[in-house]
Scaffold this motif. Structure first.
Motif, mmCIF file in Angstrom:
data_model
loop_
_atom_site.group_PDB
_atom_site.id
_atom_site.type_symbol
_atom_site.label_atom_id
_atom_site.label_comp_id
_atom_site.label_asym_id
_atom_site.label_seq_id
_atom_site.Cartn_x
_atom_site.Cartn_y
_atom_site.Cartn_z
ATOM 1 N N VAL A 1 34.426 60.100 71.864
ATOM 2 C CA VAL A 1 33.928 61.448 71.564
ATOM 3 C C VAL A 1 34.958 62.231 70.764
ATOM 4 C CG1 VAL A 1 33.408 63.671 72.670
ATOM 5 C CG2 VAL A 1 32.299 61.600 73.472
ATOM 6 N N ASN B 1 34.220 63.411 66.817
ATOM 7 C CA ASN B 1 34.238 64.815 66.415
ATOM 8 C C ASN B 1 35.363 65.103 65.434
ATOM 9 O OD1 ASN B 1 32.040 66.267 67.639
ATOM 10 N ND2 ASN B 1 32.970 65.737 69.592
ATOM 11 N N TRP B 2 36.488 64.444 65.574
ATOM 12 C CA TRP B 2 37.582 64.627 64.615
ATOM 13 C C TRP B 2 37.147 64.133 63.230
ATOM 14 C CZ3 TRP B 2 41.925 67.229 65.913
ATOM 15 C CH2 TRP B 2 42.912 67.304 64.934
ATOM 16 N N LEU C 1 34.048 63.894 62.138
ATOM 17 C CA LEU C 1 33.047 64.827 61.613
ATOM 18 C C LEU C 1 33.703 66.100 61.083
ATOM 19 C CD1 LEU C 1 30.186 64.449 64.233
ATOM 20 C CD2 LEU C 1 30.251 63.581 61.883
ATOM 21 N N GLY C 2 34.766 66.552 61.732
ATOM 22 C CA GLY C 2 35.498 67.712 61.235
ATOM 23 C C GLY C 2 36.117 67.449 59.876
ATOM 24 N N SER D 1 34.774 71.769 65.161
ATOM 25 C CA SER D 1 34.394 70.400 65.504
ATOM 26 C C SER D 1 35.575 69.641 66.097
ATOM 27 C CB SER D 1 33.883 69.669 64.258
ATOM 28 O OG SER D 1 33.596 68.324 64.562
ATOM 29 N N LYS D 2 36.735 69.813 65.524
ATOM 30 C CA LYS D 2 37.932 69.142 66.054
ATOM 31 C C LYS D 2 38.297 69.673 67.444
ATOM 32 C CE LYS D 2 39.799 68.124 61.507
ATOM 33 N NZ LYS D 2 40.825 68.442 60.505
ATOM 34 N N GLY E 1 36.235 71.086 69.606
ATOM 35 C CA GLY E 1 35.204 70.602 70.525
ATOM 36 C C GLY E 1 35.416 69.152 70.909
ATOM 37 N N GLY E 2 35.824 68.337 69.949
ATOM 38 C CA GLY E 2 36.100 66.934 70.247
ATOM 39 C C GLY E 2 37.255 66.758 71.205
#
Length: 160
Positions: free
Chosen positions: A22, A26-27, A29-30, A52-53, A55-56
Protein backbone atom coordinates in the motif's frame (compact mmCIF):
# COMPACT_ATOMS: atom_id res chain seq x y z
CA UNK A 1 -3.53 -29.38 17.26
CA UNK A 2 -4.42 -25.73 17.42
CA UNK A 3 -4.60 -23.50 14.37
CA UNK A 4 -4.33 -20.32 16.39
CA UNK A 5 -0.59 -19.69 16.12
CA UNK A 6 -0.23 -20.53 12.41
CA UNK A 7 -3.17 -18.26 11.59
CA UNK A 8 -1.61 -15.46 13.63
CA UNK A 9 1.72 -15.92 11.79
CA UNK A 10 -0.03 -15.87 8.40
CA UNK A 11 -2.01 -12.75 9.32
CA UNK A 12 1.18 -11.00 10.48
CA UNK A 13 3.04 -11.82 7.25
CA UNK A 14 0.09 -10.78 5.06
CA UNK A 15 -0.41 -7.50 6.90
CA UNK A 16 3.30 -6.63 6.73
CA UNK A 17 3.33 -7.38 2.99
CA UNK A 18 0.17 -5.36 2.54
CA UNK A 19 1.69 -2.45 4.46
CA UNK A 20 4.66 -2.34 2.12
CA UNK A 21 2.44 -2.77 -0.95
CA UNK A 22 0.00 0.00 0.00
CA UNK A 23 2.78 2.44 0.86
CA UNK A 24 4.69 1.67 -2.36
CA UNK A 25 1.57 1.93 -4.54
CA UNK A 26 0.54 5.29 -3.11
CA UNK A 27 4.10 6.61 -3.36
CA UNK A 28 4.21 5.55 -7.01
CA UNK A 29 0.83 7.19 -7.67
CA UNK A 30 2.10 10.37 -6.03
CA UNK A 31 5.09 10.40 -8.39
CA UNK A 32 2.82 9.84 -11.40
CA UNK A 33 0.53 12.71 -10.39
CA UNK A 34 3.52 14.99 -9.82
CA UNK A 35 4.95 14.27 -13.27
CA UNK A 36 1.60 14.68 -15.06
CA UNK A 37 1.33 18.36 -14.15
CA UNK A 38 -2.43 18.29 -14.69
CA UNK A 39 -5.16 19.63 -12.46
CA UNK A 40 -8.18 17.67 -11.30
CA UNK A 41 -11.14 20.01 -10.69
CA UNK A 42 -8.74 22.87 -9.95
CA UNK A 43 -6.66 21.01 -7.36
CA UNK A 44 -2.95 21.66 -7.21
CA UNK A 45 -1.01 18.66 -8.66
CA UNK A 46 1.77 19.14 -6.12
CA UNK A 47 -0.73 18.96 -3.26
CA UNK A 48 -2.33 15.83 -4.72
CA UNK A 49 1.10 14.22 -5.02
CA UNK A 50 2.05 15.04 -1.44
CA UNK A 51 -1.32 13.90 -0.07
CA UNK A 52 -1.04 10.59 -1.94
CA UNK A 53 2.40 9.98 -0.47
CA UNK A 54 1.25 10.93 3.05
CA UNK A 55 -1.81 8.71 2.72
CA UNK A 56 0.36 5.81 1.61
CA UNK A 57 2.72 6.23 4.55
CA UNK A 58 -0.17 6.53 7.04
CA UNK A 59 -1.99 3.44 5.74
CA UNK A 60 1.28 1.54 5.48
CA UNK A 61 2.05 2.32 9.13
CA UNK A 62 -1.51 1.34 10.10
CA UNK A 63 -1.25 -2.07 8.43
CA UNK A 64 2.27 -2.53 9.85
CA UNK A 65 0.95 -1.80 13.34
CA UNK A 66 -1.87 -4.33 12.81
CA UNK A 67 0.77 -6.81 11.60
CA UNK A 68 2.79 -6.15 14.74
CA UNK A 69 -0.25 -6.96 16.88
CA UNK A 70 -0.75 -10.21 14.97
CA UNK A 71 2.96 -11.01 15.37
CA UNK A 72 2.75 -10.47 19.13
CA UNK A 73 -0.31 -12.73 19.25
CA UNK A 74 1.64 -15.41 17.40
CA UNK A 75 4.70 -15.10 19.63
CA UNK A 76 2.83 -15.02 22.94
CA UNK A 77 -0.01 -17.39 21.97
CA UNK A 78 -2.43 -15.16 23.86
CA UNK A 79 -5.48 -13.33 22.53
CA UNK A 80 -5.12 -9.68 21.57
CA UNK A 81 -6.44 -7.32 24.20
CA UNK A 82 -7.30 -3.66 24.42
CA UNK A 83 -5.95 -1.50 21.62
CA UNK A 84 -4.51 -4.51 19.76
CA UNK A 85 -7.94 -6.14 19.56
CA UNK A 86 -9.49 -2.87 18.39
CA UNK A 87 -6.79 -2.55 15.69
CA UNK A 88 -7.43 -6.07 14.40
CA UNK A 89 -11.20 -5.52 14.37
CA UNK A 90 -10.74 -2.23 12.51
CA UNK A 91 -8.45 -3.96 10.00
CA UNK A 92 -11.16 -6.56 9.42
CA UNK A 93 -13.72 -3.80 8.81
CA UNK A 94 -11.33 -2.00 6.44
CA UNK A 95 -10.75 -5.20 4.46
CA UNK A 96 -14.50 -5.82 4.25
CA UNK A 97 -15.09 -2.32 2.90
CA UNK A 98 -12.14 -2.49 0.52
CA UNK A 99 -13.38 -5.88 -0.67
CA UNK A 100 -16.77 -4.36 -1.48
CA UNK A 101 -15.17 -1.54 -3.46
CA UNK A 102 -12.54 -3.59 -5.27
CA UNK A 103 -15.05 -5.87 -6.99
CA UNK A 104 -16.28 -3.02 -9.16
CA UNK A 105 -13.09 -0.96 -9.39
CA UNK A 106 -10.31 -3.53 -9.71
CA UNK A 107 -11.90 -6.91 -10.36
CA UNK A 108 -12.69 -10.24 -8.76
CA UNK A 109 -9.05 -11.13 -8.02
CA UNK A 110 -8.58 -8.18 -5.67
CA UNK A 111 -11.98 -8.91 -4.12
CA UNK A 112 -10.96 -12.49 -3.36
CA UNK A 113 -7.70 -11.30 -1.78
CA UNK A 114 -9.46 -8.76 0.44
CA UNK A 115 -12.08 -11.27 1.55
CA UNK A 116 -9.38 -13.88 2.23
CA UNK A 117 -7.54 -11.41 4.48
CA UNK A 118 -10.86 -10.54 6.12
CA UNK A 119 -11.47 -14.24 6.76
CA UNK A 120 -8.01 -14.67 8.25
CA UNK A 121 -8.52 -11.70 10.57
CA UNK A 122 -11.90 -12.99 11.72
CA UNK A 123 -10.43 -16.48 12.20
CA UNK A 124 -7.61 -15.02 14.29
CA UNK A 125 -10.06 -13.08 16.46
CA UNK A 126 -12.50 -15.99 16.84
CA UNK A 127 -10.04 -18.79 17.60
CA UNK A 128 -8.67 -16.90 20.57
CA UNK A 129 -12.19 -16.21 21.84
CA UNK A 130 -12.99 -19.91 22.27
CA UNK A 131 -12.58 -20.88 25.88
CA UNK A 132 -10.96 -24.21 26.56
CA UNK A 133 -13.32 -25.59 29.20
CA UNK A 134 -14.19 -29.21 29.89
CA UNK A 135 -17.25 -30.48 28.07
CA UNK A 136 -20.54 -30.66 29.95
CA UNK A 137 -20.75 -33.66 32.25
CA UNK A 138 -16.98 -34.09 32.53
CA UNK A 139 -15.17 -33.37 35.76
CA UNK A 140 -11.64 -32.05 35.97
CA UNK A 141 -9.00 -34.58 37.00
CA UNK A 142 -8.52 -33.17 40.49
CA UNK A 143 -12.24 -33.21 41.32
CA UNK A 144 -12.39 -29.46 41.75
CA UNK A 145 -14.04 -26.81 39.59
CA UNK A 146 -12.28 -24.15 37.60
CA UNK A 147 -12.15 -21.85 40.65
CA UNK A 148 -10.63 -24.50 42.95
CA UNK A 149 -13.88 -25.23 44.82
CA UNK A 150 -15.10 -28.81 45.05
CA UNK A 151 -17.55 -29.80 42.33
CA UNK A 152 -21.00 -30.44 43.77
CA UNK A 153 -24.27 -31.31 42.08
CA UNK A 154 -26.86 -28.55 41.67
CA UNK A 155 -29.56 -28.32 44.32
CA UNK A 156 -32.62 -30.48 43.82
CA UNK A 157 -35.64 -28.69 42.40
CA UNK A 158 -38.39 -27.86 44.82
CA UNK A 159 -42.09 -27.63 44.18
CA UNK A 160 -44.12 -24.75 45.62
Amino acid sequence: MSVRRPVAWIVAVVLFAEAVGVAALNWFLGIVVDRQDMSLAGLDPGMMSVSSKIGGVVFGLYFALCGLVALLVALRDRPPAGLGRILLISAAVVHGLLGAFTWGLVGPGAFVFMIAVLGLLVLLLMTYDAREEPAAGQRPEDGKGGDGAPVSPPPAPTTP
